[in-house]
Enzyme design. Structure first.
Site, PDB file in Angstrom:
ATOM      1  N   PHE B 206       0.830  -1.213   0.000  1.00 22.31           N
ATOM      2  CA  PHE B 206       0.000   0.000   0.000  1.00 22.31           C
ATOM      3  C   PHE B 206       0.857   1.252   0.000  1.00 22.31           C
ATOM      4  CE2 PHE B 206       0.534  -1.167   4.536  1.00 22.31           C
ATOM      5  CZ  PHE B 206       1.151  -0.004   4.991  1.00 22.31           C
ATOM      6  N   MET B 375      -4.441  -2.848   7.079  1.00 22.59           N
ATOM      7  CA  MET B 375      -5.121  -1.714   6.458  1.00 22.59           C
ATOM      8  C   MET B 375      -6.111  -1.070   7.446  1.00 22.59           C
ATOM      9  SD  MET B 375      -7.339  -1.919   3.019  1.00 22.59           S
ATOM     10  CE  MET B 375      -8.407  -3.080   3.841  1.00 22.59           C
ATOM     11  N   HIS B 398       8.081  -7.326  11.805  1.00 21.87           N
ATOM     12  CA  HIS B 398       7.871  -6.589  10.550  1.00 21.87           C
ATOM     13  C   HIS B 398       6.442  -6.120  10.349  1.00 21.87           C
ATOM     14  CE1 HIS B 398       5.779  -9.973   8.804  1.00 21.87           C
ATOM     15  NE2 HIS B 398       5.818  -9.493   7.590  1.00 21.87           N
TER      16      HIS B 398
END
Lengths: 141, 475
Positions: B206, B375, B398
């Site tokens: 993204f 998201m 991560h």
């Protein structure tokens, strides 16, 4: 008594971050063709696609039949990414444990299918069963 | 339930001892809390970590981060270091998306000043940065130029006016691994990558416009140029089809070469060869080239983001690169006086203040680390700690890590509901497909807050700031 030859079939199983193909077929050639059809099913978002255009030759060689299945699918993934072309129908001209020569017809898309990135060796299994072969292969999505 | 016995070394570290399986060469250490542990043992990630602990030349411990989950061969969220003289290198230890990573850009804008044009900016980002399978006709590289990107990374984009001189020191390795060998990248990989520079790709990648929601370490935040209420942009992507093809090519080559080196593995996806072998050197050269491509990709996207901000906000829309860091990579590093090949797959380098590779401007606080949330959820800026060198080969987590398959995510929550929910929270969403939106719903991921909390408390990295999304362009 001879076992009835398995009809080609496949099943898609979703895992956390991958799709597993479970494929069964009577011969190695049918298994590869069915794996190709299963991959096409994952790559095509519309069910209304019909194969067209001239058949394309595809030739893959590998170290053994399990690697052949991985390399075969990776070749189809490569063609889909580069040419926006998803193979749907397969005619196997020659198949051995370490080599396949085939012709495939398919559909050219407006955009390359981005869903499947690679076929992996992870959890790869291909074995002889009554009436044919059975394989499991995991796709990176 | 884990098939292997795990000993609690402290409330945040569990160890699978080297005696757990006869073929293990080193123990496996897992950074986790009780709740994340329940998620970790629900898949095969620990078995995979144990498999990694059997590889020739593996040293110290194999580490699993709190966001660890099952991957291909190696678990995602794993760190393994191999001796370079008699150890192996494995493409599976890096992953398909070589140098998937994150970069953070910081603006001088406050939300109040940016708000009126924000929707137009997010729209412009979605229009100008190709996503999904999209190619970038603006950067369709001739063969010689692609080779230069592979060999030179961000330096090539600087020459082309797509980077600022100050961007390079704030990119891990200066955006260029000198061991890169474009000649070791196959023609197929180059065919896949020649027009993919400056593109996001798909999946969980993204470009996100965010606001600094909370400053948790004011000294480190100031060093990074971050303050509460400031607009930032987070870019998460990697080496696209080129990197995937490099991994595919070398897993295949190593699968065939292993027998020559007498290597036998519990999982063929762990395919590896000695680091100091012709095949190992070729993969390392190709992997470094794909890593350079990924840094150049994020740099090209940065250039597009800067153009969109400049168009909307003029000079006040200037964006400074805070840092760019990989989370899928293998690098040769010094640890305890030894030269090791450190594989980080779904794990981020987190060097502390005293490490020479920490950029000079951040030498007082440590290297910045970015942990993207799922998201629509918060992301974190962390700072590397010196202690991480002995705790995890200088590594941390991560991201949130997937907890649900894409299919299950879609069945759990339809895409239009996910979109509506994000929009009701004031988040501008640009994603062409509701179906793809559903796949990346926050409920499909582990809780990033908990993951970050574990690495903070375990001393792998410390919290600096929390970033809240305002607009998402989904890959």
């Amino acid at each position: 008594m001879t076992a009835t030859r398995l009809l080609p079939s496949h099943e898609l199983r979703q895992h956390t971050s991958e799709i597993e193909l479970h494929i069964r077929a009577g011969t190695l050639g049918d298994l590869l063709a069915e794996a190709g059809r299963a991959l096409g099913e994952v790559q095509l978002t519309s069910a209304n696609c019909a194969p067209g255009g001239p058949a394309r030759p595809i030739r893959v060689s590998s170290s053994d039949r399990a690697a052949l299945l991985v390399d075969w699918l990776n070749e189809l993934i490569f063609l889909a990414d580069i040419d926006r072309w998803v193979a749907m129908d397969f005619s196997i001209d020659l198949v051995e444990e370490t080599e396949v020569r085939a012709r495939a017809s398919g559909v050219t898309l407006q955009r390359a299918p981005s869903r499947v990135k690679a076929a992996t060796f992870h959890g790869l299994r291909i074995e002889d069963v009554s009436g044919g072969l059975e394989a499991n292969i995991i796709l990176d999505v | 339930m884990s098939a292997y016995p795990a000993i609690s070394l402290n409330p945040l570290v569990r160890e699978i001892p080297v005696t757990a399986r006869p073929d293990m060469r080193v123990p496996v250490r897992v950074y986790t809390d009780d709740l994340l542990w329940q998620q970790i043992v629900s898949d095969r990630s620990l078995e995979q970590a144990v498999n990694v602990a059997t590889l020739p030349g593996v040293t110290g411990c194999v580490y699993a981060m709190p966001d660890v989950h099952e991957g291909y061969g190696f678990p995602v969220g794993g760190v393994a270091a191999m001796e370079t003289d008699d150890g192996v290198i494995s493409p599976g230890g890096v992953g398909y998306d070589i140098n998937c990573g994150v970069r953070l850009l910081a603006s001088d804008l406050e939300l109040s000043a940016a708000r009126p044009q924000l929707e137009a900016v997010v729209h412009e980002l979605s229009r100008s940065i190709p996503s999904g399978p999209g190619r970038n006709p603006q950067l369709d590289l001739a063969a010689a130029d692609l080779d230069r990107v592979l060999d030179e990374g961000c330096a090539f984009l600087l020459e082309r006016g797509l980077a600022l001189p100050e961007d390079l020191p704030n990119t891990e390795a200066g955006g260029r691994l000198p061991a890169a060998r474009s000649a070791c990248v196959s023609a197929k990989a180059k065919q896949r990558g020649h027009n993919q520079l400056g593109t996001i790709g798909s999946g969980n990648h993204f470009v996100e416009v965010q606001i600094v929601d909370q400053v948790l370490d004011p000294v480190a935040a100031a060093a990074y140029g971050l303050r509460q209420g400031q607009l930032t942009v987070l870019i998460h992507t990697g080496s696209r089809g080129l990197g995937h093809q490099v991994c595919t090519d070398y897993v295949r080559q190593m699968d065939q070469a292993m027998a020559r080196y007498g290597i036998h593995l519990p999982d063929r996806q762990l395919a590896c060869v000695p680091f100091a072998s012709p095949e190992g050197e070729a993969y390392f050269g190709a992997m470094c080239a794909a890593a350079n491509f990924a840094w150049a990709n994020r740099q090209a996207i940065t250039s597009s983001v800067r153009r969109a901000f400049a168009r909307a906000y003029g000079a006040t829309g200037r964006l400074k690169l805070v840092y760019d860091v990989a989370h899928n990579i293998a690098k040769v590093e010094e640890h305890g006086g030894a030269r090791l090949c450190v594989h980080r797959k779904g794990a981020t380098r987190a060097f502390g203040p005293s490490h020479p590779e920490t950029p000079a401007t951040y030498r007082t606080v440590g290297q910045p680390v970015f942990i993207p949330g799922s998201m629509g959820t918060a992301s974190y800026v962390l700072a590397g700690n010196d202690a991480a060198m002995t705790l995890s080969f200088g590594s941390t987590c991560h991201g949130a890590g997937r907890a649900m398959s894409r299919g299950e995510a879609k069945r759990t929550r339809p895409g239009h509901e996910v979109r509506r929910e994000l929009e009701s929270r004031g988040i501008i969403v640009r994603c062409p497909s509701n179906s793809e939106l559903a796949e990346e719903a926050p409920t499909a991921y582990k809780d990033v807050e908990r993951v970050v909390d574990v690495v903070h408390r375990a001393g792998l990295a410390r919290k600096v700031a929390r970033l809240k999304p305002l607009g998402v362009v989904k890959g």
